[in-house]
Design a protein around this motif. Structure first.
Motif, short mmCIF file in Angstrom:
data_model
loop_
_atom_site.label_atom_id
_atom_site.label_comp_id
_atom_site.label_asym_id
_atom_site.label_seq_id
_atom_site.Cartn_x
_atom_site.Cartn_y
_atom_site.Cartn_z
N GLN A 1 0.83 -1.21 0.00
CA GLN A 1 0.00 0.00 0.00
C GLN A 1 0.87 1.25 0.00
OE1 GLN A 1 -3.34 0.10 2.90
NE2 GLN A 1 -2.99 -2.08 3.16
N ALA A 2 1.90 1.24 0.86
CA ALA A 2 2.77 2.41 0.97
C ALA A 2 3.54 2.63 -0.33
CB ALA A 2 3.73 2.24 2.15
N LEU A 3 4.09 1.55 -0.89
CA LEU A 3 4.93 1.71 -2.08
C LEU A 3 4.09 2.14 -3.29
CD1 LEU A 3 7.79 1.58 -3.19
CD2 LEU A 3 7.43 -0.80 -3.77
N LEU A 4 2.91 1.56 -3.44
CA LEU A 4 2.07 1.93 -4.58
C LEU A 4 1.67 3.40 -4.50
CD1 LEU A 4 -0.01 -1.34 -4.89
CD2 LEU A 4 1.62 -0.44 -6.59
N ALA A 5 1.47 3.90 -3.26
CA ALA A 5 1.14 5.32 -3.10
C ALA A 5 2.32 6.19 -3.54
CB ALA A 5 0.76 5.61 -1.65
N VAL A 6 3.53 5.78 -3.17
CA VAL A 6 4.73 6.55 -3.54
C VAL A 6 4.95 6.47 -5.06
CG1 VAL A 6 7.23 6.75 -3.28
CG2 VAL A 6 5.81 6.28 -1.28
N VAL A 7 4.74 5.29 -5.64
CA VAL A 7 4.90 5.12 -7.09
C VAL A 7 3.90 6.02 -7.81
CG1 VAL A 7 4.58 3.50 -9.01
CG2 VAL A 7 5.87 2.80 -6.99
N ASP A 8 2.70 6.07 -7.29
CA ASP A 8 1.67 6.89 -7.88
C ASP A 8 2.07 8.37 -7.87
OD1 ASP A 8 -0.83 6.82 -9.10
OD2 ASP A 8 -1.77 7.66 -7.31
N GLN A 9 2.64 8.80 -6.76
CA GLN A 9 3.04 10.19 -6.61
C GLN A 9 4.24 10.54 -7.49
OE1 GLN A 9 3.65 11.88 -2.54
NE2 GLN A 9 5.65 12.49 -3.34
N GLU A 10 5.20 9.61 -7.59
CA GLU A 10 6.48 9.92 -8.23
C GLU A 10 6.56 9.52 -9.70
OE1 GLU A 10 9.18 11.48 -6.97
OE2 GLU A 10 8.09 11.93 -5.12
N SER A 11 5.72 8.61 -10.13
CA SER A 11 5.78 8.06 -11.50
C SER A 11 7.22 7.77 -11.96
CB SER A 11 5.14 9.02 -12.51
OG SER A 11 3.87 9.37 -12.09
N PRO A 12 7.91 6.88 -11.27
CA PRO A 12 9.30 6.59 -11.64
C PRO A 12 9.38 5.76 -12.92
CG PRO A 12 8.59 5.04 -9.97
CD PRO A 12 7.44 6.00 -10.18
N GLU A 13 10.55 5.85 -13.57
CA GLU A 13 10.79 4.98 -14.72
C GLU A 13 11.35 3.63 -14.28
OE1 GLU A 13 12.08 8.38 -15.41
OE2 GLU A 13 10.29 8.77 -16.60
N GLY A 14 11.86 3.60 -13.03
CA GLY A 14 12.44 2.35 -12.55
C GLY A 14 12.30 2.18 -11.05
N ILE A 15 12.32 0.94 -10.60
CA ILE A 15 12.26 0.62 -9.16
C ILE A 15 13.31 -0.46 -8.91
CG2 ILE A 15 10.82 -0.19 -7.24
CD1 ILE A 15 8.35 0.43 -8.99
N ILE A 16 14.11 -0.27 -7.86
CA ILE A 16 15.12 -1.28 -7.52
C ILE A 16 15.10 -1.53 -6.02
CG2 ILE A 16 17.61 -1.82 -7.47
CD1 ILE A 16 17.95 -0.33 -10.04
N PHE A 17 15.10 -2.79 -5.62
CA PHE A 17 15.42 -3.10 -4.24
C PHE A 17 16.17 -4.40 -4.09
CE2 PHE A 17 11.06 -4.91 -3.57
CZ PHE A 17 10.24 -4.01 -4.22
N GLY A 18 16.51 -4.71 -2.86
CA GLY A 18 17.34 -5.87 -2.59
C GLY A 18 16.58 -7.17 -2.82
N HIS A 19 17.29 -8.18 -3.29
CA HIS A 19 16.68 -9.52 -3.43
C HIS A 19 16.86 -10.24 -2.10
CE1 HIS A 19 14.93 -12.60 -5.93
NE2 HIS A 19 15.81 -13.47 -5.50
N THR A 20 16.13 -9.75 -1.11
CA THR A 20 16.18 -10.30 0.25
C THR A 20 14.82 -10.95 0.52
OG1 THR A 20 15.27 -8.23 1.04
CG2 THR A 20 17.67 -8.40 1.01
N ALA A 21 14.64 -11.51 1.70
CA ALA A 21 13.35 -12.11 2.04
C ALA A 21 12.23 -11.10 1.78
CB ALA A 21 13.34 -12.58 3.49
N GLN A 22 12.47 -9.85 2.19
CA GLN A 22 11.45 -8.82 2.01
C GLN A 22 11.26 -8.47 0.52
OE1 GLN A 22 11.70 -5.23 4.57
NE2 GLN A 22 11.44 -4.03 2.73
N GLY A 23 12.37 -8.28 -0.16
CA GLY A 23 12.30 -7.92 -1.58
C GLY A 23 11.65 -9.00 -2.42
N LYS A 24 12.01 -10.26 -2.13
CA LYS A 24 11.45 -11.38 -2.89
C LYS A 24 9.95 -11.48 -2.67
CE LYS A 24 15.39 -14.20 -1.83
NZ LYS A 24 15.84 -15.45 -1.21
#
Lengths: 325, 257
Positions: free
Chosen positions: A78-101
């Protein structure tokens, strides 16, 4: 092409994980002069924004909510989609960790985008961002590009070097308010089992034991060596199946795939499934009684001998080296 | 209880990987049920046996996956469905597979969907969570324990070695981590029975999908093997001297300590 890239930082025990700084370095490359926006979720995380910026983020967005204190896919999406909506980024990157996966595929499904998981390198080639990732647990590699939609990747810890920390760098840290609706998952309890402090997937040094360790107690000298080197203890499937240790330590095709700077294999014969999980480590040391053991074929350095003699000697020798260093 | 298992046919873990014509060479390779999906099948059977209901195993792939689906039926699953994409999808990705699975599952009223947490070939681990999101149901990945009481569910999730105890409810999608259970081998009577169990085959048309709906969002442009490691240096001499030499090599030559 300059791109705006979001990087979701991962907070553990009040601090940003190293993989988040590696993700910023990857984002910087992907941004090609565009903006790198760090994103942090939690109960009180704004204090971490400054460090995120010192490692290369241009500015940081935080969403603070009691419901984000612990990671859940419902809360964080919910939090990330709200930020994506606000920022309209061309890319998203995060760690391939338990959380990221856990989180990235859900976000990708929502955005109807691709997702390139477990990336070990990225390069600009002919106008395309080309991502490298292991397949068949590291028995082969593939290069992938995004053909449609947002560029979305998770990066494997320990492969992309973080940028040098710039203590003088400052930037904007701003809070975004997002109403986090009810979570469908409730975390009742967290049981800590992992080896003290050092996580296997992020460890620079791993001391791993196989059947040759012979018992649960047999892991003790390996733990001592790992402690001296600030590393983590891992195991082969053989050791896990024989109940010498927990499955969470297993390295191999089923189990974790690791790429530390130094991998010390003790009493591990080197089955193909185990090699898949560790053979891309930078330096491999094998200690085994059997000179014909397969593990010596991938080892940079080998000692033929009894691990119960070799490992304690090695621990002492490293202690002396590190005291004098 | 209406249970679905997402299954993938993969290379046997024993297989060496070779490349020919820019692709992974499949000639003569042995194929198996993705090991993590075996845990999923076993768990589904156990949940069914404790709660009644039916286990349907679904795979997106080619005709060749029938063999692995029959194995799942022989383990004890009730039905199998192959969504054959051979004629329609030249090169899919996780967007493709999850879209197809979600389209298939959307009107099935599944109470529980179980998959492996990752396939050992592609290794992306995306399809489970993507399917859950498309179906708008909660999911928990990498579980090592599953308890169901009515519609209340308690799972233990492996988080990099730590365990989280999580409460949630049905309908739910979970992905299996090693340690969840000990998958059974198909018994001889199981194998005989499996021959008579339904194995349906669908194509994209049957799901009202066409190729464009499931077109991949990513593309593989190259596959290569890692550089072959040169055999290393096996030390000799007195053990104590070997250890000294090793520490010196790691410090001065390899510079990793």
């Amino acid at each position: 092409m300059a791109r705006k890239i979001l990087v979701l930082g991962e907070v553990r025990e009040g601090a940003l994980r190293n993989v988040s700084f590696e993700a910023v370095a990857a984002a910087k490359k992907a941004a090609e002069g565009g903006e790198v926006v760090g994103v942090l979720f939690g109960e009180s995380v704004s204090a971490l924004g400054a460090e995120f910026i010192q490692y290369g983020a241009d500015r940081v967005i935080t969403v603070e909510d009691e419901k984000l204190k612990q990671y859940t896919s419902d809360g964080f999406s919910q939090a990330l989609l709200a930020v994506v909506d606000q920022e309209s980024p061309e890319g998203i990157i995060f760690g391939h960790t338990a959380q990221g996966k856990d989180l990235a595929p859900r976000i990708a499904a929502k955005l109807q985008s691709g997702l390139i998981s477990d990336v070990t390198d990225l390069e600009e080639e002919g106008g395309n961002l080309v991502f490298t990732r292991p397949i068949y647990s590291g028995k082969a590699f593939e290069k992938k590009i995004v053909t449609d939609g947002v560029i979305f990747a998770t990066i494997r810890p320990n492969n992309i070097a973080p940028l040098e920390k710039d203590e003088a760098k400052t930037g904007d840290v701003s809070a975004v308010s997002v109403e986090i609706k009810d979570l469908r998952q409730v975390i009742k309890e967290v049981v800590r089992k992992a080896t003290e402090g050092v996580d296997l997937s992020e460890a620079k040094v791993i001391v791993a034991g196989g059947r040759g360790v012979k018992s649960e107690d047999g892991f003790e000298p390996l733990k001592e060596l790992a402690n001296v080197l600030g590393g983590a203890v891992g195991a082969s499937r053989g050791a896990c199946d024989a109940d010498y240790c927990d499955y969470s330590l297993q390295i191999g095709q089923t189990g974790k795939v690791v790429t530390p700077d130094l991998y010390i294999a003790c009493g591990i014969s080197g089955a193909i499934q185990h090699l898949a999980g560790m053979s891309n480590s930078k330096v491999i040391v094998a200690i085994n009684k059997d000179p014909e053991a397969n593990i010596f074929k991938v080892a940079d350095y080998g000692i033929v001998g009894d691990l119960f003699e070799v490992v304690p000697l090695l621990t002492e020798e490293f202690k002396q080296l590190l005291v004098n260093a | 209880m209406n249970i679905y298992v997402l299954m993938k046919r993969t290379f046997d873990t024993e297989e060496k990987i070779t490349i020919s014509g820019g692709k992974i060479n499949e000639d003569g390779a042995e194929f198996i049920i993705n090991p993590y999906d075996e845990y999923a099948i076993e768990e589904a059977i156990q949940v069914r046996d404790a709660n009644d209901g039916e286990v349907t195993v679904v795979s997106v792939g080619t005709e060749e996956a029938e063999k692995q689906l029959r194995t799942a039926l022989a383990m004890g699953a009730d039905k199998a469905v192959l969504i054959n994409t051979e004629d329609d999808v030249e090169e899919g990705d996780q967007f493709t597979t999850s879209k197809i699975l979600a389209e298939f599952l959307k009107d099935k009223d599944a109470d529980l969907i179980i998959g492996g947490n990752v396939a050992i070939d592609g290794g992306s681990g995306q399809v489970g969570p993507r399917v859950a999101e498309l179906l708008n149901i909660p999911y928990i990945t990498t579980i090592t324990k599953l308890d169901i009481d009515g519609t209340n569910v308690t799972v233990v999730r492996d988080v990099e070695g730590d365990s989280e105890v999580i409460e949630t409810s049905l309908p739910l999608l979970v992905t299996a981590q090693q340690g969840l259970n000990e998958p059974r081998y198909p018994s001889l009577p199981g194998i005989m029975k499996a021959k008579k169990k339904p194995l349906d085959e669908l194509e994209l048309d049957d799901l009202d999908l066409d190729e464009d709906d499931v077109e991949a969002k990513t593309k593989t442009i190259e596959i290569y093997l890692p550089p072959k490691k040169e055999a290393g240096k096996v030390l000799d001499g007195e053990l104590a001297d070997q250890v000294k030499e090793l520490v010196s090599l790691l410090h001065n030559e390899a510079k990793v300590v």
